[in-house]
Structure formats: C-alpha cells, structure tokens
Write an enzyme that holds these catalytic residues in place. Structure first.
Site, PDB file in Angstrom:
ATOM      1  N   THR A 177       2.624   3.415  -7.023  1.00 36.92           N
ATOM      2  CA  THR A 177       2.827   3.912  -5.668  1.00 36.92           C
ATOM      3  C   THR A 177       2.172   5.286  -5.586  1.00 36.92           C
ATOM      4  O   THR A 177       1.557   5.750  -6.554  1.00 36.92           O
ATOM      5  CB  THR A 177       4.325   3.977  -5.302  1.00 36.92           C
ATOM      6  OG1 THR A 177       4.464   4.222  -3.897  1.00 36.92           O
ATOM      7  CG2 THR A 177       5.048   5.075  -6.070  1.00 36.92           C
ATOM      8  N   VAL A 212       0.860  -1.180   0.000  1.00 34.98           N
ATOM      9  CA  VAL A 212       0.000   0.000   0.000  1.00 34.98           C
ATOM     10  C   VAL A 212       0.895   1.229   0.000  1.00 34.98           C
ATOM     11  O   VAL A 212       1.860   1.302   0.768  1.00 34.98           O
ATOM     12  CB  VAL A 212      -0.923   0.019   1.236  1.00 34.98           C
ATOM     13  CG1 VAL A 212      -1.795   1.267   1.234  1.00 34.98           C
ATOM     14  CG2 VAL A 212      -1.770  -1.243   1.296  1.00 34.98           C
ATOM     15  N   CYS A 213       0.586   2.187  -0.878  1.00 32.23           N
ATOM     16  CA  CYS A 213       1.295   3.456  -0.913  1.00 32.23           C
ATOM     17  C   CYS A 213       2.798   3.227  -1.105  1.00 32.23           C
ATOM     18  O   CYS A 213       3.211   2.468  -1.978  1.00 32.23           O
ATOM     19  CB  CYS A 213       0.983   4.237   0.361  1.00 32.23           C
ATOM     20  SG  CYS A 213       1.432   5.983   0.333  1.00 32.23           S
ATOM     21  N   SER A 214       3.644   3.841  -0.289  1.00 33.92           N
ATOM     22  CA  SER A 214       5.092   3.715  -0.448  1.00 33.92           C
ATOM     23  C   SER A 214       5.630   2.380   0.045  1.00 33.92           C
ATOM     24  O   SER A 214       6.847   2.147  -0.002  1.00 33.92           O
ATOM     25  CB  SER A 214       5.810   4.862   0.264  1.00 33.92           C
ATOM     26  OG  SER A 214       5.504   4.868   1.644  1.00 33.92           O
TER      27      SER A 214
END
Length: 236
Positions: free
Chosen positions: A149, A129-131
């Site tokens: 990302t 998730v995300c970074s």
C-alpha cells in the site's frame, strides 16, 4: 510477484476470448481520482489496441453501492452505476481505489466492504490501488497474503492488520488472484501488469507507449526512490 521480481516468463492468458472482460472500478465518496482513472486509462488504451487487432477487450464499469454521482477527494464528481446492476453477469476483475481519508472510508462504507467480501465468488481477480488495500483487508480478502500500500499508510496498515504481511517497498504485488499496489501512480504500473497477464507483453508495451509511461519502472526503484530522496530538501 512485485515489480522488482516480475520477469518475462509471465504467461499471459489467451486474448482470444469470446467476449470482453468485465472490469468493475469500485467508487465511493472521497476516493482518490487518479487511483481510479489511472488504471482505467490503461485498460481504455488497451481496448484501442485490441480493437485494432479485431479482438474483444475490456468492458469498463465504474460502480458504487447506490449508483449516481460520487464525489472524489479532489472535488470532481464521477457518475456511477449501481453495483447491484452488475450482479447477474460474470466479472473478470474488481479494482478498488484508495482514499486519503481511509479510516473514515472504512467506517462509512460497510455495505461496500460486504460487497467486496462476496465478490471473489464471481470475480476472477481482485485488485487495489494505494489505500484501497485497506478495504480488501477489512473485507478479509488478504489474510495470509503479502500485499503493499502507500508508504505513508504502512504503519497504520500494520497496526490495523497485523496478520497480513506488508511489503513496504514494492510498487505492486500479486499473490494468487489478488493484486495490490502502492500510492496513486502505482495503479498505472499495476494495470499495465494486468494487461500483460491478460494480453501479453507486446500489448502492455503498446499501451505504455501510447500513454508515454514506463512499461516497467527500473528494477531497483522502490516507493521512496533514491532519486526522489536526493531531490528532497536536506533535513526535511
């Protein structure tokens, strides 16, 4: 596949498995709280629906290298198990949250990166998730794949990992057994897609209704949506 090209032709794995699927949410200091809990809540809600149908669901574990309390970026402390406690049993999915301080996270958590590097030997799929995508990339799990990302970190990702194809627009991307998602709430989109892959479209829709979220965001929505752009102050 991305949220923009995912179709109803996705064939789910049978939900008639014998035991719950073990899902490990990997925790580390200064991780984003919603990165972790958004996806967790989706699978928790899926469990409720599966139990209602008399079916096994997901065994959810939040684990870190050392176990014990782990502070999030927002200040809330999360209690975790030690990752080594989960080494003996099969792992279905590993989900890695991101951090607003991802460069420091990469430098400070080399033992975690080593664990992630070895995880695909026993885990069916890896997700971020995300970074959290940065940690999968640092572990060497994304070479030759298309990933995504958070849009704020796209330039940095391409600088650090030029060998990896970055999709800047996608809400989430699946490539082989690896799933990556964009910023924060996109982890909910990704987790709903995991539920659909495991349990079918009807179960994913039921979860979305319980959580009062989109089952799928509109097909034309990217990370920096036209609606959001129109609400942004002129010249900002």
């Amino acid at each position: 596949m991305s949220i923009n090209d995912m179709s109803n032709s996705l064939e789910p794995t049978s939900i008639e498995q014998v035991a719950p699927r073990t899902v490990v949410f990997v925790a580390y200091p200064q991780m984003g709280l919603l990165d972790l809990t958004g996806a967790q809540t989706v699978l928790y809600a899926a469990n409720r629906g599966l139990v209602e149908h008399g079916l096994p669901g997901y065994a959810l574990h939040t684990a870190s290298i050392e176990g014990g309390p782990v502070p999030t970026a927002e200040g809330l402390v999360v209690q975790t198990r030690c990752l080594s406690e989960l080494a003996d049993g099969p792992i279905d999915s590993v989900i890695v949250p991101g951090s607003p301080q991802i460069l420091q996270t990469m430098a400070d958590n080399l033992a975690l990166v080593d664990w992630l590097r070895a995880a695909p030997a026993t885990a069916r799929r890896m997700a971020s998730v995300c970074s959290g995508t940065f940690l999968l990339a640092q572990a060497g799990l994304l070479d030759g794949l298309r990933v995504t990302t958070h849009w704020v970190m796209a330039d940095l990702f391409e600088q650090l990992f030029p060998q990896i194809e970055l999709d800047r627009e996608a809400i989430f991307v699946q490539q082989q057994s690896v799933w990556t998602s964009a910023g924060i709430s996109a982890g909910i989109d990704l987790a709903l897609a995991l539920v659909e892959a495991d349990c079918g479209r009807d179960m994913a829709m039921q979860v979305a209704r319980r959580m009062v979220v989109y089952y799928r965001r509109p097909d034309n929505q990217d990370q920096w949506s036209p609606l959001l752009q129109s609400q942004y102050p002129a010249g900002a």
